[in-house]
Design a protein around this motif. Sequence first.
Motif, mmCIF file in Angstrom:
data_model
loop_
_atom_site.group_PDB
_atom_site.id
_atom_site.type_symbol
_atom_site.label_atom_id
_atom_site.label_comp_id
_atom_site.label_asym_id
_atom_site.label_seq_id
_atom_site.Cartn_x
_atom_site.Cartn_y
_atom_site.Cartn_z
ATOM 1 N N ASN A 1 0.854 -1.185 0.000
ATOM 2 C CA ASN A 1 0.000 0.000 0.000
ATOM 3 C C ASN A 1 0.890 1.234 0.000
ATOM 4 O OD1 ASN A 1 -2.353 -1.514 0.146
ATOM 5 N ND2 ASN A 1 -2.364 -1.506 2.373
ATOM 6 N N ASN A 2 0.639 2.135 -0.925
ATOM 7 C CA ASN A 2 1.385 3.389 -0.978
ATOM 8 C C ASN A 2 1.118 4.214 0.274
ATOM 9 O OD1 ASN A 2 3.008 5.397 -2.281
ATOM 10 N ND2 ASN A 2 1.145 6.543 -2.717
ATOM 11 N N ILE A 3 2.169 4.806 0.838
ATOM 12 C CA ILE A 3 2.031 5.801 1.901
ATOM 13 C C ILE A 3 2.883 6.999 1.511
ATOM 14 C CG2 ILE A 3 1.451 4.220 3.792
ATOM 15 C CD1 ILE A 3 4.425 4.185 4.569
ATOM 16 N N HIS B 1 -6.183 -2.134 5.633
ATOM 17 C CA HIS B 1 -5.224 -1.026 5.594
ATOM 18 C C HIS B 1 -5.329 -0.355 4.236
ATOM 19 C CE1 HIS B 1 -1.652 1.371 6.296
ATOM 20 N NE2 HIS B 1 -1.520 0.834 7.499
ATOM 21 N N ALA B 2 -5.409 0.982 4.254
ATOM 22 C CA ALA B 2 -5.453 1.752 3.009
ATOM 23 C C ALA B 2 -4.108 2.450 2.813
ATOM 24 C CB ALA B 2 -6.623 2.724 3.031
ATOM 25 N N ASN B 3 -4.090 3.763 2.653
ATOM 26 C CA ASN B 3 -2.865 4.429 2.208
ATOM 27 C C ASN B 3 -2.354 5.514 3.137
ATOM 28 O OD1 ASN B 3 -4.642 3.989 -0.604
ATOM 29 N ND2 ASN B 3 -2.657 2.999 -0.417
ATOM 30 N N HIS B 4 -2.563 5.329 4.424
ATOM 31 C CA HIS B 4 -1.929 6.216 5.390
ATOM 32 C C HIS B 4 -1.557 5.406 6.621
ATOM 33 C CE1 HIS B 4 -6.303 6.328 6.122
ATOM 34 N NE2 HIS B 4 -6.022 6.567 7.403
ATOM 35 N N MET B 5 -0.563 5.870 7.332
ATOM 36 C CA MET B 5 -0.054 5.146 8.483
ATOM 37 C C MET B 5 -1.005 5.281 9.659
ATOM 38 S SD MET B 5 4.012 6.004 8.138
ATOM 39 C CE MET B 5 3.699 7.774 8.174
ATOM 40 N N GLY C 1 0.957 4.066 16.186
ATOM 41 C CA GLY C 1 1.386 5.143 17.077
ATOM 42 C C GLY C 1 2.848 5.506 16.967
ATOM 43 N N GLU C 2 3.680 4.575 16.523
ATOM 44 C CA GLU C 2 5.099 4.872 16.382
ATOM 45 C C GLU C 2 5.354 6.071 15.471
ATOM 46 O OE1 GLU C 2 5.112 0.329 16.946
ATOM 47 O OE2 GLU C 2 3.724 1.916 16.373
ATOM 48 N N PHE C 3 4.403 6.361 14.581
ATOM 49 C CA PHE C 3 4.628 7.424 13.602
ATOM 50 C C PHE C 3 3.675 8.608 13.780
ATOM 51 C CE2 PHE C 3 5.829 3.365 11.470
ATOM 52 C CZ PHE C 3 7.199 3.560 11.546
ATOM 53 N N ASP C 4 3.142 8.740 14.976
ATOM 54 C CA ASP C 4 2.220 9.857 15.230
ATOM 55 C C ASP C 4 2.871 11.208 14.961
ATOM 56 O OD1 ASP C 4 0.139 8.219 15.884
ATOM 57 O OD2 ASP C 4 0.298 8.476 18.053
ATOM 58 N N GLY C 5 4.172 11.322 15.173
ATOM 59 C CA GLY C 5 4.849 12.598 14.983
ATOM 60 C C GLY C 5 5.388 12.821 13.588
ATOM 61 N N LEU C 6 5.170 11.870 12.710
ATOM 62 C CA LEU C 6 5.694 11.968 11.346
ATOM 63 C C LEU C 6 4.622 12.541 10.425
ATOM 64 C CD1 LEU C 6 7.881 11.422 9.224
ATOM 65 C CD2 LEU C 6 7.067 9.047 9.100
ATOM 66 N N LYS C 7 4.930 13.657 9.796
ATOM 67 C CA LYS C 7 3.972 14.285 8.885
ATOM 68 C C LYS C 7 3.724 13.382 7.685
ATOM 69 C CE LYS C 7 3.204 18.492 6.164
ATOM 70 N NZ LYS C 7 3.789 19.776 5.716
ATOM 71 N N GLN C 8 2.456 13.229 7.311
ATOM 72 C CA GLN C 8 2.111 12.430 6.141
ATOM 73 C C GLN C 8 0.929 13.070 5.429
ATOM 74 O OE1 GLN C 8 0.154 8.587 6.746
ATOM 75 N NE2 GLN C 8 -0.324 9.107 8.867
ATOM 76 N N THR C 9 0.771 12.749 4.158
ATOM 77 C CA THR C 9 -0.387 13.190 3.384
ATOM 78 C C THR C 9 -1.441 12.096 3.450
ATOM 79 O OG1 THR C 9 1.026 14.442 1.874
ATOM 80 C CG2 THR C 9 -1.200 13.898 1.106
ATOM 81 N N ILE C 10 -2.664 12.477 3.866
ATOM 82 C CA ILE C 10 -3.768 11.519 3.907
ATOM 83 C C ILE C 10 -4.798 11.947 2.875
ATOM 84 C CG2 ILE C 10 -5.541 10.412 5.303
ATOM 85 C CD1 ILE C 10 -3.879 10.994 7.767
ATOM 86 N N ASN C 11 -4.843 11.200 1.783
ATOM 87 C CA ASN C 11 -5.812 11.469 0.728
ATOM 88 C C ASN C 11 -7.224 11.168 1.234
ATOM 89 O OD1 ASN C 11 -7.463 10.518 -1.718
ATOM 90 N ND2 ASN C 11 -5.699 11.504 -2.682
ATOM 91 N N PRO C 12 -8.232 12.002 0.914
ATOM 92 C CA PRO C 12 -9.603 11.709 1.369
ATOM 93 C C PRO C 12 -10.083 10.329 0.973
ATOM 94 C CG PRO C 12 -9.478 13.945 0.515
ATOM 95 C CD PRO C 12 -8.152 13.301 0.217
ATOM 96 N N SER C 13 -9.688 9.852 -0.218
ATOM 97 C CA SER C 13 -10.073 8.510 -0.640
ATOM 98 C C SER C 13 -9.519 7.462 0.311
ATOM 99 C CB SER C 13 -9.571 8.245 -2.065
ATOM 100 O OG SER C 13 -9.721 6.883 -2.406
ATOM 101 N N SER C 14 -8.284 7.638 0.745
ATOM 102 C CA SER C 14 -7.667 6.673 1.664
ATOM 103 C C SER C 14 -8.427 6.640 2.986
ATOM 104 C CB SER C 14 -6.207 7.034 1.906
ATOM 105 O OG SER C 14 -5.607 6.123 2.804
ATOM 106 N N ARG C 15 -8.759 7.808 3.506
ATOM 107 C CA ARG C 15 -9.499 7.860 4.773
ATOM 108 C C ARG C 15 -10.869 7.194 4.618
ATOM 109 N NH1 ARG C 15 -8.259 11.093 8.911
ATOM 110 N NH2 ARG C 15 -7.163 12.618 7.611
#
Length: 351
Positions: A180-182, A255-259, A262-276
């Motif tokens: 899955n792409n992230i 699982h879709a396309n965002h992390m 909790g290990e990565f709560d502080g890591l900025k990521q792009t969450i596409n509306p489709s993924s959510r």
Amino acid sequence: MSRNTISRVHAKGDAFSIGFAVGRACAAAGSLERTFGSELYRALDARWRGSEYLKTLESAARGVYPRYVREIEGIAAGLHQDFETVFLWNCMGDLRLPEGVSPATKIIAETGCTSLLIPAKGDGPAILAHNEDGEAEFLGACLWVEAEPDEGPAWSSFTYPGMLSGDFGLNQAGIVQAMNNITPNDLQPGVPRHIIIRATMDAKGLDEAIEILKRKDRASGYHHNLGEAKTRRLVSVEAPASGCAVREVWLPRAHANHMLYGEFDGLKQTINPSSRNRQEAADRMIAEGALANGAEAVLFDETAPIYKNRQDEDSQTLAMGVFELFPDRVEWRVHAAPEERNALSGTMRVV
């Protein structure tokens, strides 16, 4: 005729020979313009061709996994393209998009897939199922590659034009994987992520595959769904460049396309509306018992939509893979569309 024919390609021999067979099949399918003529590729090519950064990625790949770089050289030869063109294409997830690309291309770069991990019950199989989503231009241009390499286990994989294999597939050691792409904001010089997923295709066991994903010299990363037939273990691994979080799967999950971990709560990521939307829909359907009707009941959902076939969508579902993991074999099927089920299928015995 189907608009989404998935060509079955047999390849054997050394790394260059396998790559050459893949490249030749892509050239025969007429996929060059769809691949290297896209706005996404042209933008990356204009920004990164000849750059020191791209050279650093190549050097890292050659230093750790020269065999897979040799496979890319074979793909380039089969396509009648220069190596840098094809290598850059295989690094598209490791390179930052330049300013000025269209919003549609930005969305495509951020989009991806939906996966299900369903643990075994009793003597039944563990199941890994996956929707591969991508640009609509790739409908009818992708391959199912069945390889018998001189080195490593035999493997079969869904493969994009001009790319190394590994997006979803299985090998003779009983390892099944789906990506899955992230899009976390932690890209760094290192081994390109498509080289990494090609390496996991050669893993002889689940622990070996996980160790590959724990490498600290990765340029970027994916979310990895992994299964091992011999033990029927399933794991969900979020592996951006800056870390690796492994979850053993004891209950059905999506699982879709965002992390999510909790290990990565502080890591900025792009969450596409489709993924959510797909993540929420799949979680809800699992909770409501939809899996009683099989993985397809969730992955063919068109309400969220999880299965993407609308022309106004940012991407399309290019194929669905369903893998049933038994201790001695993996039974698999690939659907081209809801009305084209079992376009490809087979059984791989575990060696």
